[in-house]
Design an enzyme around this catalytic site. Sequence first.
Site, PDB file in Angstrom:
ATOM      1  N   HIS A   8       0.810  -1.225   0.000  1.00 54.31           N
ATOM      2  CA  HIS A   8       0.000   0.000   0.000  1.00 54.31           C
ATOM      3  C   HIS A   8       0.844   1.277   0.000  1.00 54.31           C
ATOM      4  CE1 HIS A   8      -3.705  -2.236   0.459  1.00 54.31           C
ATOM      5  NE2 HIS A   8      -3.262  -2.813   1.555  1.00 54.31           N
ATOM      6  N   SER A  10      -4.320  -7.054  -1.220  1.00 52.33           N
ATOM      7  CA  SER A  10      -5.131  -6.170  -0.392  1.00 52.33           C
ATOM      8  C   SER A  10      -5.532  -4.952  -1.208  1.00 52.33           C
ATOM      9  CB  SER A  10      -4.337  -5.748   0.849  1.00 52.33           C
ATOM     10  OG  SER A  10      -5.095  -4.889   1.675  1.00 52.33           O
ATOM     11  N   GLU A  52      -6.280   1.263  -5.553  1.00 50.05           N
ATOM     12  CA  GLU A  52      -5.110   0.420  -5.821  1.00 50.05           C
ATOM     13  C   GLU A  52      -5.322  -0.959  -5.233  1.00 50.05           C
ATOM     14  OE1 GLU A  52      -2.843  -0.654  -3.318  1.00 50.05           O
ATOM     15  OE2 GLU A  52      -3.515   0.541  -1.619  1.00 50.05           O
TER      16      GLU A  52
END
Length: 222
Positions: free
Chosen positions: A63, A111, A137
């Site tokens: 992330h 994720s 994303e």
Amino acid sequence: MKTKAGAPVLELKEFGEDGVFSGYGSVFGNTDSYGDIVMPGAFKRTLADHRRRKSMPKLFWQHDPGRPIGKWLSMEEDDTGLKVEGQLNMNVQQGREAYALLKAVDIDGLSIGYRVVKAEDDETEQVVRLKELQLVEVSVVSLGANDRALVSGVKSIREGGLPSLPEFEEFLREAGFPKSEATAIAGKGLSHLLRSESGGHSHGDSAAFAFHQEMARQLGVA
């Protein structure tokens, strides 16, 4: 922006050097550790917007927008969730490292990073149903929170042990049971076995064995 764990990477093309892999960035109907459930159709509009703009959500490492590691080639909803196929950039160090870690199965998580557009509180089940998300994303990550209880629960069943009552309730919720059903199953079934074991009753071992066999059968781990 919020983040949410998806599911393990399904496939990294064996012996390939192009870094192509696939998996699920999000799984429908699964209650995560935050009490959220992503509903079918949650990504329909955001994927349509990306198709119209001829763009894709970003592919990051953990992330971190400062660490892009490649690009997503395709995304679509199916009956399971958000199915994705991506390609790692083998010309950058982080992409090569991610490839090596995925190939060795040292990491296997995906994720999503998203913004909530539409959600509905379910006070009866004490969950939040996420009905529409703006997908920003999808990252390759070290640990998928959605899988934590399921893995530990399956491991406990395989090894022939009984989990604690809270662990078993969490396991059932992570496996997709509503809170009311998870509480009822754990309260009426597992709690009886735990009392039998603690009280030293002779039928405890056979009852526990039957529990393990039935749960293993239903979960497909027998």
